[in-house]
Write a protein that holds these residues in place. Structure first.
Motif, PDB file in Angstrom:
ATOM      1  N   PRO A 296     -16.899 -12.591 -41.968  1.00 14.27           N
ATOM      2  CA  PRO A 296     -17.878 -13.629 -41.603  1.00 14.27           C
ATOM      3  C   PRO A 296     -18.828 -13.933 -42.755  1.00 14.27           C
ATOM      4  CG  PRO A 296     -17.754 -11.895 -39.934  1.00 14.27           C
ATOM      5  CD  PRO A 296     -17.056 -11.389 -41.152  1.00 14.27           C
ATOM      6  N   ILE A 297     -18.936 -15.214 -43.123  1.00 15.04           N
ATOM      7  CA  ILE A 297     -19.838 -15.667 -44.178  1.00 15.04           C
ATOM      8  C   ILE A 297     -20.729 -16.760 -43.596  1.00 15.04           C
ATOM      9  CG2 ILE A 297     -20.043 -16.733 -46.455  1.00 15.04           C
ATOM     10  CD1 ILE A 297     -18.794 -14.016 -46.638  1.00 15.04           C
ATOM     11  N   ASN A 298     -22.042 -16.496 -43.497  1.00 16.68           N
ATOM     12  CA  ASN A 298     -22.945 -17.498 -42.934  1.00 16.68           C
ATOM     13  C   ASN A 298     -23.562 -18.356 -44.031  1.00 16.68           C
ATOM     14  OD1 ASN A 298     -25.645 -16.416 -43.787  1.00 16.68           O
ATOM     15  ND2 ASN A 298     -25.027 -14.676 -42.530  1.00 16.68           N
ATOM     16  N   THR A 299     -24.200 -19.439 -43.619  1.00 20.14           N
ATOM     17  CA  THR A 299     -24.763 -20.405 -44.567  1.00 20.14           C
ATOM     18  C   THR A 299     -26.205 -20.110 -44.940  1.00 20.14           C
ATOM     19  OG1 THR A 299     -25.434 -21.847 -42.751  1.00 20.14           O
ATOM     20  CG2 THR A 299     -23.250 -22.231 -43.692  1.00 20.14           C
ATOM     21  N   VAL A 300     -26.751 -19.006 -44.468  1.00 19.11           N
ATOM     22  CA  VAL A 300     -28.159 -18.679 -44.706  1.00 19.11           C
ATOM     23  C   VAL A 300     -28.323 -17.629 -45.797  1.00 19.11           C
ATOM     24  CG1 VAL A 300     -30.263 -17.761 -43.674  1.00 19.11           C
ATOM     25  CG2 VAL A 300     -28.815 -19.330 -42.369  1.00 19.11           C
ATOM     26  N   ASP A 301     -27.642 -16.511 -45.657  1.00 19.99           N
ATOM     27  CA  ASP A 301     -27.760 -15.432 -46.636  1.00 19.99           C
ATOM     28  C   ASP A 301     -26.951 -15.763 -47.889  1.00 19.99           C
ATOM     29  OD1 ASP A 301     -29.294 -13.849 -44.845  1.00 19.99           O
ATOM     30  OD2 ASP A 301     -27.445 -13.302 -43.796  1.00 19.99           O
ATOM     31  N   PRO A 302     -27.355 -15.236 -49.059  1.00 15.73           N
ATOM     32  CA  PRO A 302     -26.588 -15.467 -50.287  1.00 15.73           C
ATOM     33  C   PRO A 302     -25.140 -15.022 -50.127  1.00 15.73           C
ATOM     34  CG  PRO A 302     -28.723 -14.514 -50.804  1.00 15.73           C
ATOM     35  CD  PRO A 302     -28.587 -14.462 -49.309  1.00 15.73           C
ATOM     36  N   VAL A 303     -24.228 -15.869 -50.541  1.00 16.22           N
ATOM     37  CA  VAL A 303     -22.801 -15.580 -50.370  1.00 16.22           C
ATOM     38  C   VAL A 303     -22.410 -14.303 -51.104  1.00 16.22           C
ATOM     39  CG1 VAL A 303     -20.466 -16.392 -50.901  1.00 16.22           C
ATOM     40  CG2 VAL A 303     -22.147 -17.972 -49.956  1.00 16.22           C
ATOM     41  N   LEU A 304     -22.924 -14.104 -52.319  1.00 17.62           N
ATOM     42  CA  LEU A 304     -22.574 -12.915 -53.093  1.00 17.62           C
ATOM     43  C   LEU A 304     -22.977 -11.646 -52.359  1.00 17.62           C
ATOM     44  CD1 LEU A 304     -21.511 -11.534 -55.596  1.00 17.62           C
ATOM     45  CD2 LEU A 304     -23.733 -11.926 -56.696  1.00 17.62           C
ATOM     46  N   ASP A 305     -24.176 -11.637 -51.773  1.00 17.17           N
ATOM     47  CA  ASP A 305     -24.619 -10.461 -51.023  1.00 17.17           C
ATOM     48  C   ASP A 305     -23.686 -10.177 -49.848  1.00 17.17           C
ATOM     49  OD1 ASP A 305     -26.700 -10.331 -52.775  1.00 17.17           O
ATOM     50  OD2 ASP A 305     -28.241 -11.057 -51.375  1.00 17.17           O
ATOM     51  N   GLN A 306     -23.217 -11.220 -49.199  1.00 17.35           N
ATOM     52  CA  GLN A 306     -22.325 -11.041 -48.057  1.00 17.35           C
ATOM     53  C   GLN A 306     -20.959 -10.503 -48.490  1.00 17.35           C
ATOM     54  OE1 GLN A 306     -22.691 -14.133 -44.805  1.00 17.35           O
ATOM     55  NE2 GLN A 306     -23.728 -15.258 -46.441  1.00 17.35           N
ATOM     56  N   LEU A 307     -20.459 -10.990 -49.627  1.00 15.30           N
ATOM     57  CA  LEU A 307     -19.187 -10.482 -50.138  1.00 15.30           C
ATOM     58  C   LEU A 307     -19.316  -9.015 -50.543  1.00 15.30           C
ATOM     59  CD1 LEU A 307     -17.879 -13.465 -52.301  1.00 15.30           C
ATOM     60  CD2 LEU A 307     -16.883 -12.592 -50.182  1.00 15.30           C
TER      61      LEU A 307
END
Length: 320
Positions: A296-307
């Motif tokens: 799951p990748i949301n549009t709020v948190d930084p994408v790199l942090d989520q990866l």
């Protein structure tokens, strides 16, 4: 000509991605990996990591057994036929093929707080491309909008990555506010069909999409892809798709017509949330049956942090 203000530029970058931004992500693409060896906390660890194939082995030659050779490499058919022990010699593939399937359909042009889903998908693709290239693997892609699919054949080349980015930016800037095209849902399946044609075996396919309009055919195509390849699905979503905000009235539109909805009661919010959760959980269950993890990748948190949280580890000094 007057230069645009930093505030306007920042706002625009949340709606439409730029080539310069995707290129600049090269120096941030660290701290995560799609390789088979994963940290314990990774979403790909455990039963998922066993599905991830390494770079593989290429058969090189048959030769006579030598003291010290691993007996597991003995070719018993040749040994029995020649009455002399023979072993099969393999060399490890130097490169692995990674195909990024990037969704830039009309359904991705949505964002309630920080950025559009289409922008989050573009950033996910860019970070993935730079990371794959940095470990010496081949990277290519399929970028699909509502009416066209652009193919970039995998190569271990910066030029290939730049071609991929050009197509992402082109498709990203082509979408906007308006009624969703009728072929929007089938385009997802067409992209998967192209991925099946392009990939033979032992590839890693990263499907970056909101999976809008997925159906039984989508799952079947993903299942076929996963039989001979690894498939990972970063699922792009916006928090507003998961939870309705606190408001007494909503105006809902499909780009052509709109209707006012009473949001004062709690039931509509509960049904809305439950519908999203049920749909995502069912999709995750279906894909996990075939060893396809959903990130799951949301549009709020930084994408790199989520990866990094999903498929990475904390950075250590001097290591990526």
């Amino acid at each position: 000509m007057a230069k645009s203000s930093p505030v306007k530029a920042e706002a625009d970058s949340a709606v439409y991605v730029s080539l310069a931004h995707l290129v600049a992500l090269e120096h941030k693409a660290r701290g995560f990996s799609y390789l088979p060896k994963q940290p314990v906390h990774s979403i790909l660890s455990g039963r998922h990591s066993s599905r991830l194939r390494g770079r593989g082995l290429n058969f090189e030659e048959l030769r006579h057994y030598r003291p010290g050779d691993d007996i597991r490499t003995l070719d018993w058919k040749v040994t029995n036929r020649t009455k002399s022990p023979h072993v099969r010699v393999y060399t490890e593939e130097r490169e692995r093929t990674v195909l990024l399937v990037v969704d830039q359909r009309q359904s991705m042009f949505f964002g309630s707080q920080v950025k559009m889903k289409s922008v989050a998908a573009a950033e996910t693709a860019a970070l993935s491309a730079w990371r794959v290239l940095s470990v010496g693997d081949r990277v290519g892609g399929l970028v699909f909008g509502d009416n066209e699919i652009k193919e970039i054949r995998p190569q271990r080349s910066r030029n290939t990555v730049m071609q991929l980015f050009h197509h992402i930016v082109e498709k990203n800037h082509a979408i906007g506010v308006g009624k969703r095209p009728d072929n929007n849902q089938q385009q997802l399946n067409r992209a998967l069909q192209e991925a099946e044609r392009l990939c033979g075996h032992d590839c890693l396919i990263v499907l970056i999409s909101d999976l809008d309009g997925w159906c039984d055919e989508t799952v079947k195509r993903l299942r076929r892809l996963s039989q001979h390849n690894d498939v990972i699905a970063p699922l792009i979503f916006d928090p507003l798709e998961q939870h309705l905000p606190d408001a007494k009235q909503f105006v809902v539109s499909d780009g052509d017509m709109q209707i006012a909805v009473d949001g004062s009661g709690g039931q509509i919010k509960s049904d809305y949330t439950q519908g999203f959760v049920s749909n995502v959980e069912f999709l995750q269950h279906e894909l996990q049956r075939y060893g396809i993890p959903v990130l799951p990748i949301n549009t709020v948190d930084p994408v790199l942090d989520q990866l990094r949280a999903a498929v990475g580890a904390k950075l250590q000094a001097g290591r990526s």
